[in-house]
Design a protein around this motif. Sequence first.
Motif, PDB file in Angstrom:
ATOM      1  N   GLN A  94     -12.837  21.007  -8.425  1.00 41.44           N
ATOM      2  CA  GLN A  94     -13.468  21.836  -7.395  1.00 41.44           C
ATOM      3  C   GLN A  94     -14.336  22.910  -8.029  1.00 41.44           C
ATOM      4  O   GLN A  94     -13.964  23.511  -9.041  1.00 41.44           O
ATOM      5  N   ILE A  95     -15.490  23.168  -7.404  1.00 39.03           N
ATOM      6  CA  ILE A  95     -16.377  24.265  -7.799  1.00 39.03           C
ATOM      7  C   ILE A  95     -16.723  25.050  -6.541  1.00 39.03           C
ATOM      8  O   ILE A  95     -17.052  24.458  -5.503  1.00 39.03           O
ATOM      9  N   ASN A  96     -16.634  26.367  -6.612  1.00 41.11           N
ATOM     10  CA  ASN A  96     -17.105  27.228  -5.525  1.00 41.11           C
ATOM     11  C   ASN A  96     -18.387  27.919  -5.981  1.00 41.11           C
ATOM     12  O   ASN A  96     -18.410  28.534  -7.055  1.00 41.11           O
ATOM     13  N   PHE A  97     -19.442  27.815  -5.170  1.00 45.29           N
ATOM     14  CA  PHE A  97     -20.730  28.383  -5.559  1.00 45.29           C
ATOM     15  C   PHE A  97     -21.467  28.902  -4.336  1.00 45.29           C
ATOM     16  O   PHE A  97     -21.076  28.648  -3.185  1.00 45.29           O
ATOM     17  N   GLN A  98     -22.538  29.641  -4.585  1.00 47.95           N
ATOM     18  CA  GLN A  98     -23.388  30.153  -3.515  1.00 47.95           C
ATOM     19  C   GLN A  98     -24.685  29.366  -3.498  1.00 47.95           C
ATOM     20  O   GLN A  98     -25.345  29.214  -4.536  1.00 47.95           O
ATOM     21  N   ILE A  99     -25.054  28.866  -2.319  1.00 45.47           N
ATOM     22  CA  ILE A  99     -26.347  28.194  -2.199  1.00 45.47           C
ATOM     23  C   ILE A  99     -27.455  29.243  -2.349  1.00 45.47           C
ATOM     24  O   ILE A  99     -27.424  30.273  -1.674  1.00 45.47           O
ATOM     25  N   PRO A 100     -28.397  29.029  -3.245  1.00 45.78           N
ATOM     26  CA  PRO A 100     -29.433  30.047  -3.488  1.00 45.78           C
ATOM     27  C   PRO A 100     -30.222  30.412  -2.229  1.00 45.78           C
ATOM     28  O   PRO A 100     -30.559  29.558  -1.407  1.00 45.78           O
ATOM     29  N   HIS A 101     -30.520  31.711  -2.091  1.00 49.27           N
ATOM     30  CA  HIS A 101     -31.296  32.209  -0.947  1.00 49.27           C
ATOM     31  C   HIS A 101     -32.690  31.588  -0.899  1.00 49.27           C
ATOM     32  O   HIS A 101     -33.300  31.500   0.173  1.00 49.27           O
ATOM     33  N   GLU A 102     -33.192  31.151  -2.060  1.00 50.14           N
ATOM     34  CA  GLU A 102     -34.550  30.600  -2.116  1.00 50.14           C
ATOM     35  C   GLU A 102     -34.716  29.343  -1.257  1.00 50.14           C
ATOM     36  O   GLU A 102     -35.844  28.916  -0.982  1.00 50.14           O
ATOM     37  N   LEU A 103     -33.614  28.745  -0.819  1.00 50.46           N
ATOM     38  CA  LEU A 103     -33.691  27.516  -0.035  1.00 50.46           C
ATOM     39  C   LEU A 103     -33.807  27.777   1.460  1.00 50.46           C
ATOM     40  O   LEU A 103     -33.807  26.823   2.255  1.00 50.46           O
ATOM     41  N   GLU A 104     -33.900  29.056   1.853  1.00 55.43           N
ATOM     42  CA  GLU A 104     -34.080  29.391   3.266  1.00 55.43           C
ATOM     43  C   GLU A 104     -35.284  28.646   3.827  1.00 55.43           C
ATOM     44  O   GLU A 104     -36.366  28.638   3.243  1.00 55.43           O
ATOM     45  N   GLY A 105     -35.086  27.967   4.964  1.00 57.89           N
ATOM     46  CA  GLY A 105     -36.165  27.241   5.624  1.00 57.89           C
ATOM     47  C   GLY A 105     -36.252  25.772   5.249  1.00 57.89           C
ATOM     48  O   GLY A 105     -36.988  25.018   5.904  1.00 57.89           O
ATOM     49  N   GLN A 106     -35.528  25.337   4.210  1.00 56.22           N
ATOM     50  CA  GLN A 106     -35.551  23.923   3.844  1.00 56.22           C
ATOM     51  C   GLN A 106     -34.504  23.153   4.636  1.00 56.22           C
ATOM     52  O   GLN A 106     -33.486  23.714   5.067  1.00 56.22           O
ATOM     53  N   SER A 107     -34.729  21.856   4.823  1.00 59.99           N
ATOM     54  CA  SER A 107     -33.867  21.059   5.693  1.00 59.99           C
ATOM     55  C   SER A 107     -32.816  20.252   4.942  1.00 59.99           C
ATOM     56  O   SER A 107     -31.844  19.789   5.551  1.00 59.99           O
ATOM     57  N   GLU A 108     -32.994  20.057   3.649  1.00 62.99           N
ATOM     58  CA  GLU A 108     -31.988  19.354   2.867  1.00 62.99           C
ATOM     59  C   GLU A 108     -32.109  19.746   1.404  1.00 62.99           C
ATOM     60  O   GLU A 108     -33.111  20.329   0.983  1.00 62.99           O
ATOM     61  N   ALA A 109     -31.063  19.417   0.662  1.00 61.68           N
ATOM     62  CA  ALA A 109     -31.061  19.781  -0.760  1.00 61.68           C
ATOM     63  C   ALA A 109     -30.329  18.716  -1.552  1.00 61.68           C
ATOM     64  O   ALA A 109     -29.422  18.042  -1.049  1.00 61.68           O
ATOM     65  N   SER A 110     -30.732  18.583  -2.806  1.00 66.98           N
ATOM     66  CA  SER A 110     -30.078  17.688  -3.745  1.00 66.98           C
ATOM     67  C   SER A 110     -29.240  18.532  -4.707  1.00 66.98           C
ATOM     68  O   SER A 110     -29.750  19.481  -5.302  1.00 66.98           O
ATOM     69  N   VAL A 111     -27.962  18.197  -4.853  1.00 67.48           N
ATOM     70  CA  VAL A 111     -27.042  18.993  -5.657  1.00 67.48           C
ATOM     71  C   VAL A 111     -26.554  18.164  -6.845  1.00 67.48           C
ATOM     72  O   VAL A 111     -26.130  17.011  -6.678  1.00 67.48           O
ATOM     73  N   ALA A 128     -29.350  24.200   7.101  1.00 69.82           N
ATOM     74  CA  ALA A 128     -29.672  24.729   8.421  1.00 69.82           C
ATOM     75  C   ALA A 128     -29.798  26.246   8.310  1.00 69.82           C
ATOM     76  O   ALA A 128     -29.308  26.853   7.356  1.00 69.82           O
ATOM     77  N   PRO A 129     -30.459  26.878   9.287  1.00 68.05           N
ATOM     78  CA  PRO A 129     -30.586  28.345   9.244  1.00 68.05           C
ATOM     79  C   PRO A 129     -29.240  29.060   9.226  1.00 68.05           C
ATOM     80  O   PRO A 129     -29.117  30.148   8.670  1.00 68.05           O
ATOM     81  N   SER A 130     -28.218  28.455   9.834  1.00 66.69           N
ATOM     82  CA  SER A 130     -26.885  29.042   9.804  1.00 66.69           C
ATOM     83  C   SER A 130     -25.842  27.939   9.887  1.00 66.69           C
ATOM     84  O   SER A 130     -26.103  26.856  10.425  1.00 66.69           O
ATOM     85  N   SER A 131     -24.683  28.223   9.332  1.00 68.39           N
ATOM     86  CA  SER A 131     -23.552  27.296   9.359  1.00 68.39           C
ATOM     87  C   SER A 131     -22.282  28.136   9.420  1.00 68.39           C
ATOM     88  O   SER A 131     -21.561  28.272   8.437  1.00 68.39           O
ATOM     89  N   PRO A 132     -22.004  28.736  10.591  1.00 65.47           N
ATOM     90  CA  PRO A 132     -20.942  29.743  10.668  1.00 65.47           C
ATOM     91  C   PRO A 132     -19.553  29.158  10.454  1.00 65.47           C
ATOM     92  O   PRO A 132     -19.226  28.079  10.953  1.00 65.47           O
ATOM     93  N   ALA A 133     -18.741  29.883   9.689  1.00 64.46           N
ATOM     94  CA  ALA A 133     -17.358  29.481   9.443  1.00 64.46           C
ATOM     95  C   ALA A 133     -16.536  30.721   9.155  1.00 64.46           C
ATOM     96  O   ALA A 133     -16.970  31.614   8.430  1.00 64.46           O
ATOM     97  N   ILE A 134     -15.337  30.765   9.735  1.00 67.07           N
ATOM     98  CA  ILE A 134     -14.439  31.910   9.569  1.00 67.07           C
ATOM     99  C   ILE A 134     -13.362  31.550   8.556  1.00 67.07           C
ATOM    100  O   ILE A 134     -12.779  30.459   8.602  1.00 67.07           O
TER     101      ILE A 134
END
Length: 265
Positions: A94-111, A128-134
């Motif tokens: 398992q890896i926990n990471f932050q998706i870079p802010h630079e991807l704002e507005g893009q519809s998909e990403a390759s990881v 997506a612009p948001s993906s809310p989770a508590i």
Amino acid sequence: TANPLQPAIGGSVDAFVAKIEDPPPAVNPGGLVNGASFAGGVALASGGITSLFGSNLAASTVLAESLPLPTTLGGVTVEVNGIAAPLFFVSPVQINFQIPHELEGQSEASVTVTVGGVTSSPETVELAPSSPAIFSTDSSGSGQGAILIANTASIAAPVGTFPGSRPVERGGFLSIFCAGLGDVTNPPGIGEAASADPLSTTMNDPTVTIGDAPAPVSFSGLAPGFVGLYQVNVQIPAGVAPGPEVPLVLFQNGVPSNPVTIAVQ
């Protein structure tokens, strides 16, 4: 005499054996999930806390110990559309990471994950612009929410469930901790903690329901001192029926979070 295997593997037998014993990193199909709810098959938001599951992802378990978060940790790098992502934690599975802010507005990403110079096959995820989770207290994304009575260290849960926990009173205030609420004002730098002055507030305020009643939102933004963690402060509606497991759901841009529970008296 010449080793007959050498032409086939382009090196020594020892190198061939090492390649067999040390397989490359691999991301599980659908192995990229929201880091708060662990929900898979959902779009992820830029700046969001994300968990990645797979095999051979790191040689050992390593936690980031300082800020800003590093983009290489324990010899591991995660790239999202070619941008190195800030890393909270790496382990073999398992890896926990932050998706870079630079991807704002893009519809998909390759990881991809790179370990010791060896890179995994890419895994594509929807953005997506948001993906809310508590966040929940048991890290499952369900059950008791990681929700504090405002301005205290008390979890809004039945007395005795956690040290200092107690139900919140109707009319009282809560601090909900979540991920994936999208773009903010005054965004921090890559891997950096949010500032308390100025605050980083969400561009769009979420809506919150507690029981069946809408809860007024008094603040929505990044939690100061943390990376990628959002805080939403709400007031408990007077008409909410009390109970030990009152459902709470947050909506951002019309997208619902995972449901969690709180205790209300």
